[in-house]
Design a protein around this motif. Structure first.
Motif, short mmCIF file in Angstrom:
data_model
loop_
_atom_site.label_atom_id
_atom_site.label_comp_id
_atom_site.label_asym_id
_atom_site.label_seq_id
_atom_site.Cartn_x
_atom_site.Cartn_y
_atom_site.Cartn_z
N LEU A 1 0.46 -1.14 0.05
CA LEU A 1 0.16 -0.08 0.05
C LEU A 1 1.30 1.21 -0.33
CD1 LEU A 1 -3.18 -1.15 2.50
CD2 LEU A 1 -2.95 -0.87 -0.20
N ARG B 1 2.92 2.05 -3.76
CA ARG B 1 1.75 2.92 -4.44
C ARG B 1 1.90 4.25 -5.41
NH1 ARG B 1 -3.40 -1.31 -4.69
NH2 ARG B 1 -2.17 -3.46 -4.95
N GLU C 1 -16.49 -6.80 -0.49
CA GLU C 1 -15.13 -6.95 -0.11
C GLU C 1 -14.43 -6.10 -1.26
OE1 GLU C 1 -13.95 -11.32 -1.56
OE2 GLU C 1 -13.94 -11.79 0.79
N SER C 2 -14.78 -5.09 -1.72
CA SER C 2 -15.01 -3.84 -2.38
C SER C 2 -15.78 -2.76 -2.50
CB SER C 2 -14.80 -4.60 -3.81
OG SER C 2 -14.95 -3.07 -4.64
N TYR C 3 -15.60 -1.50 -2.85
CA TYR C 3 -15.86 -0.14 -2.55
C TYR C 3 -15.77 0.37 -3.96
CZ TYR C 3 -16.51 -0.77 2.20
OH TYR C 3 -16.56 -1.02 3.42
N ALA D 1 -11.76 -4.41 9.43
CA ALA D 1 -11.28 -4.10 8.05
C ALA D 1 -12.23 -3.21 6.85
CB ALA D 1 -12.33 -5.62 7.39
N ALA E 1 -10.61 -0.57 4.82
CA ALA E 1 -10.44 -0.05 3.54
C ALA E 1 -10.34 1.25 3.46
CB ALA E 1 -11.36 -1.39 2.92
N GLU F 1 -8.26 3.31 3.35
CA GLU F 1 -6.78 3.00 2.61
C GLU F 1 -7.45 4.19 1.65
OE1 GLU F 1 -4.16 2.34 2.80
OE2 GLU F 1 -3.82 1.83 4.49
N LEU F 2 -8.18 4.45 1.19
CA LEU F 2 -8.69 4.35 -0.08
C LEU F 2 -8.60 5.96 -0.34
CD1 LEU F 2 -12.27 2.31 -1.05
CD2 LEU F 2 -9.77 2.85 -2.37
N VAL G 1 -4.76 -5.08 -7.58
CA VAL G 1 -6.34 -5.40 -6.36
C VAL G 1 -5.81 -3.82 -5.69
CG1 VAL G 1 -7.47 -6.43 -4.69
CG2 VAL G 1 -5.88 -7.67 -5.87
N GLU H 1 -7.17 -0.93 -3.68
CA GLU H 1 -6.51 -0.71 -1.52
C GLU H 1 -7.54 -1.02 -0.97
OE1 GLU H 1 -5.88 2.79 -3.86
OE2 GLU H 1 -4.98 2.19 -4.74
N ASP H 2 -8.82 -0.71 -1.67
CA ASP H 2 -10.12 -1.62 -0.08
C ASP H 2 -9.79 -2.50 -0.35
OD1 ASP H 2 -10.84 -1.03 -2.87
OD2 ASP H 2 -13.04 -0.50 -1.76
N VAL H 3 -10.18 -3.21 -1.46
CA VAL H 3 -10.29 -4.56 -1.95
C VAL H 3 -9.22 -5.00 -1.30
CG1 VAL H 3 -10.49 -6.90 -3.62
CG2 VAL H 3 -11.77 -4.22 -3.53
N LEU H 4 -8.04 -5.18 -1.14
CA LEU H 4 -6.72 -5.51 -0.22
C LEU H 4 -6.65 -5.31 1.24
CD1 LEU H 4 -4.25 -6.37 -2.32
CD2 LEU H 4 -3.06 -3.87 -1.10
N VAL H 5 -7.49 -4.81 1.22
CA VAL H 5 -7.74 -4.68 2.52
C VAL H 5 -8.18 -5.24 3.03
CG1 VAL H 5 -8.61 -3.05 5.31
CG2 VAL H 5 -7.21 -2.35 3.71
N LEU H 6 -9.95 -6.10 2.62
CA LEU H 6 -11.36 -6.50 2.65
C LEU H 6 -11.36 -8.52 2.29
CD1 LEU H 6 -13.96 -4.08 1.74
CD2 LEU H 6 -13.50 -4.73 3.61
N THR H 7 -9.75 -8.43 1.68
CA THR H 7 -9.47 -9.33 1.47
C THR H 7 -8.22 -10.13 2.05
OG1 THR H 7 -8.42 -9.01 -0.57
CG2 THR H 7 -10.75 -9.33 -0.76
#
Lengths: 392, 520
Positions: A56, A59, A97-99, A133, A137, A140-141, B464, B466-472
């Protein structure tokens, strides 16, 4: 001693010893989390720490960078208590599992949301604990999480809470149970996890507490002063745990009044949240109402509290009127007529069954006229309330 | 004399305590496991639960078995019994091994006759037998491998008690004194003793294969004896002739010892397990031979489970029903290991989860059971036949058990479709110089793991969001953690196979000093 009684004695002793063994082991951890959970939590943090450092942090060109302006707000919670721009955000139901769905929406609207809204309920199960989580997440966004925290007391296991009434009875006076300390361990654990985020997080606790039809924490089950006590109790626990990064959103329903009785006090509230949902004529009890009609007489009394206002759910169905016009009017009037509004969260729920028997669709993403209307109106906002990331 | 310790009251108390704690934890795990919110894909959840709880039930059965641990009171052998020792010889077995075995047989103090049952052409075999005072029986043209030879020899001899000795096993002088006494009880059909080895120092495989047997020839068989179901497994069982004759002779099949004891139990004969080391033999030294042996056993045991066990089931006692069902389904571990092995790859390839459970929650709920079953495992080691050398975590044994899952799985599949494997005699000497084909599934696993890891890591590093990275993160690294256990096991299995390539050929029996045996 005969052989049989000898055996019975050994058996009884063994049972007692095994119960003790289980008890000792289950008390080895800290009060609310077992020793194994603690070790696993540390191992998990270690692994995510590695991913943070090697993936992270390395990036470039991320969404976080586009929200660089928000850094100042993330660093100073007092700035966030009275932001200059209107903080946009959204909730979307397709965020397992994703935003990505929220990122798509903001892309369509030509903006980058500083806030992302999620919902979570109280309870014993793992998905009813602090949504670590999801919150991480969202961080992190680059955004700030807004968590609507719903005190559904039916989700607590009766055996683990001495004195907790059965599921049928416990909603009556449920807020008094909270105020009385019944769920302190749960609340403290939640607070510690929230604190671990280190950056600000909005928490909207027990929303629409004045609606006598909707949620168990409403006035049909509770005295107004118990709501205030419960709120203050939770607040004090958070402060005791050092979770000072939480901003509290007090969110009454605009139509049911009782604001003064239910207001927990200036010290305990950072934002006032209002849901503005136009159901159109989808149900017999609904009709097409404008933003102004829905907020009705609520804005004025709420503005006396002199707190920033968040439109915590903004939505309009497409049946019964001109949806694009509705949004155009709403977004346009927002800055002129409602200067205390400092945040708007779109309610982007594609299959909402919570209030109507059939699923209704609140999404606007594929409704081109609506998208255009919102985009245009946001562009017209004065420079000082527009977020820097809004793209032309 | 190396023998397992006696069972004291305090032992039963400790075991009962651990057992109860284990049951409570298992119940709590089950309460957590079977929650509707854990079901994501119903059929997958059913398979997953079946496979997992198959293991859970087995653990409980093992614990119950330990609660029943019993050691037989020693009964001195009365003089004047007529006893035979049978040992078989077939093509490819090294003759100097027989020099040791037959010389040792001669040293067995209880008066007996030793017979060498051979189907070999060479005249040297007969000379060898006679040089050691053994009677040579020509069993050429018999069918049914080892058991066929024994049955032919049974017809040519008339001793009342027969010790069937594996040719690689070197009996101690006191052997028969430890078994014959129990036949005073006229209902006793056979007496099994512990099994030990003298070549486990030779390799990783040998150590691991030996480790796998320690617990079985200690607490497990003692527990089986406690419930009246101790079995004849492996080598060196002493039989009553009339018992063998009552079931038409020694059973013929890939797992002929188990078959024989099953039939004897069904015919109402009792069995005794004496946890004493009165012989030492060979354990497979190389991974290939080990796998061959395991393939033979798993196929053979399943054959019994599918054919003989249902036929005789009604005639067994309740405990025997339970014991034989447990033994008969032991090698199902191949199928379950296969299932557990593919779980992470199903997730990475297709996003399928066997259940929507959180890893962390599973570990929280499961660790306690793991600890209790480890505690029980370590506690019962006090009943190993030779605790000083046999104690430990037996991790090499666990590695071999995992690494041979393809073999057990194959044995299971062959039994299900009723296809034979050829009779493969267990190798008495390491086959050296090349990597065994049994290592191939392990190599394949390592390749698949590394490929998957690289792809997943690359995608997470560059693609992947960032959000998916954290969530998975929890799921992904949890899955890799799980797959890494299998990776470590596979790599150690490969080490075992690779180690055999550089082993020096050696005849381990040359190191055995018969003079020293006399003093034991």
């Amino acid at each position: 001693m005969s052989k049989r009684s000898n055996r019975l004695l050994i058996t009884m002793l063994a049972i007692v010893a095994s119960v003790l063994l289980v008890l000792v082991l289950s008390m080895a951890g800290d009060k609310s989390r077992g020793p194994i959970a603690n070790i696993l939590r540390k191992a998990g943090n270690f692994v995510t720490g590695i991913e943070d450092r090697f993936i992270l942090d390395k990036r470039a060109g991320t969404r976080k960078e586009q929200l660089a302006w928000l850094q100042a707000y993330q660093a100073d919670i007092n700035l966030l208590k009275n932001p200059s721009p209107i903080l946009l955000g959204a909730y979307d139901n397709k965020t397992g599992e994703s935003y990505a769905s929220i990122l798509d929406l903001e892309d369509t609207l030509g903006t980058v949301f500083p806030l992302i809204h999620i919902y979570t309920a109280w309870g014993d199960k793992s998905h009813q604990q602090f949504p670590r989580a999801q919150a991480r997440a969202i961080q992190e966004l680059g955004s700030i999480p807004v968590i609507t925290w719903e005190p559904w007391l039916s989700e607590f296991n009766q055996e683990d809470y001495p004195g907790l009434p059965g599921i049928e009875e416990r909603d009556k006076g449920g807020l008094a149970l909270i105020a009385g300390g019944m769920f302190d361990e749960y609340i403290r654990r939640w607070a510690r996890d929230a604190k671990e985020l280190r950056k600000p997080v909005f928490v909207r606790l027990g929303h629409e507490m004045n609606d006598p039809y909707r949620y168990p924490w409403g006035p049909h089950n509770n005295q107004p002063q118990d709501f205030v006590k419960a709120w203050q109790h939770v607040n004090v626990l958070f402060k005791a745990e050092g979770a000072d990064n939480v901003l509290w959103i007090w969110s009454p329903h605009p139509s049911y009044g009782m604001f003064n009785e239910l207001y927990p006090g200036d010290f305990f509230v950072d934002y006032i949240g209002i849901n503005i949902m136009n159901f159109g004529d989808v149900a017999t009890w609904s009709k097409w109402w404008s933003f102004k009609e829905i907020i009705g007489n609520a804005y004025e009394p709420l503005s006396y509290f002199n707190k920033p206002i968040m439109i915590s759910e903004l939505g309009c169905l497409s049946v019964g009127g001109d949806r694009a016009e509705w949004y155009r009017e709403t977004m346009s009037n927002m800055v002129t007529d409602y200067p205390l509004v400092k945040s708007i969260l779109f309610f982007h729920f594609s299959e909402d069954r919570t209030t109507t028997p059939q699923a209704v669709d609140w999404t606007i993403m594929w409704d081109k006229p609506v998208v255009e209307a919102i985009k245009e109106e946001i562009q017209k906002w004065p420079e000082n309330v527009r977020t820097p990331a809004i793209k032309p | 004399m190396r023998t397992a310790k006696n069972v004291r009251g305090i032992d039963r108390f400790v075991l009962l305590t651990l057992f109860a704690a284990g049951l409570i934890s298992l119940a709590l795990l089950a309460d957590w496991w079977f929650r509707p919110e854990h079901i994501s894909v119903l059929w997958f959840f059913i398979i997953f639960s079946t496979v997992f709880w198959y293991g859970g039930i087995r653990i409980v059965l093992i614990w119950i078995n330990y609660l029943m641990i019993k050691k037989p009171e020693s009964v001195p052998a009365p003089p004047g019994l007529r006893v035979a020792i049978f040992t078989t010889c077939t093509h490819g077995e090294p003759l100097d091994m027989f020099e040791k075995t037959l010389a040792a047989c001669r040293q067995v103090t209880y008066p007996h006759a030793t017979y060498l049952l051979s189907d070999r052409e060479e005249p040297e075999v007969k000379e060898l037998a006679e040089r050691h005072g053994a009677i040579y029986i020509d069993v050429r043209n018999t069918t049914g491998a080892k058991a066929g030879k024994i049955n032919k020899a049974l017809g040519m001899t008339d001793e009342d008690y027969i010790l069937i000795l594996d040719p690689d096993h070197i009996p101690f002088p006191s052997f028969l004194d430890q078994t014959l006494g129990y036949f005073q009880d006229p209902a006793v059909g056979f007496v099994q003793v512990s099994q030990a080895y003298y070549n486990q120092y030779r390799s990783f495989t040998a150590k691991g294969a030996a480790e796998q047997t320690y617990t079985f020839y200690g607490p497990t068989q003692m527990g089986l004896f406690g419930t009246g179901s101790s079995v004849a497994i492996g080598a060196n069982c002493t039989f009553r002739r009339t018992a063998l004759e009552s079931i038409g002779g020694h059973g013929v099949g890939l797992a002929e010892d188990l078959l024989t004891s099953l039939r004897l139990h069904a015919a109402g004969w009792k069995s005794v397990y004496n946890p004493v080391i009165v012989s030492r033999g060979l354990v497979p030294e190389d991974f290939g031979s080990f796998c061959k042996q395991q393939l033979k056993w798993s196929r053979g045991v399943f054959e019994i489970t599918f054919t003989e066990l249902p036929r005789l089931f009604r005639k067994l006692s309740g405990w025997q029903k339970l014991s034989y069902s447990a033994i008969g389904s032991y090698y199902f571990v191949g199928a379950t290991s296969f299932f557990f092995t593919i779980i992470p790859f199903l997730y990475f390839a297709a996003g399928i989860m066997p259940a929507s459970m959180s890893f962390v929650e599973f570990l929280i709920n499961g660790t306690f059971i793991g600890l209790i079953s480890l505690a029980i495992y370590l506690y019962v080691q006090k009943w190993l036949a030779h605790p000083e050398t046999e104690r430990g975590f037996h991790w090499r044994g666990m590695v071999l058990k995992y690494a041979s899952w393809p073999v057990y799985f194959l044995g299971f599949l062959l039994a299900v479709v009723n296809v034979d494997i050829p009779y493969i005699p267990t190798s008495k000497k390491a086959s050296i110089g090349k990597m065994t084909p049994f290592a191939r599934p392990l190599i394949l696993y390592v390749i698949v793991f590394l490929l998957t890891f690289s792809i997943v890591f690359f995608r997470r590093r560059y693609h992947v969001p960032e959000d998916v990275l954290v969530l998975t993160a929890e799921r992904t690294w949890g899955m890799f953690g799980f797959a890494a256990l299998a990776l470590i096991m596979s790599l150690l299995g490969l080490y075992a196979a690779w180690e055999n390539k550089k082993m020096k050929a050696e005849d381990p029996w040359n190191h055995v000093d018969l003079e020293k045996l006399k003093s034991k």
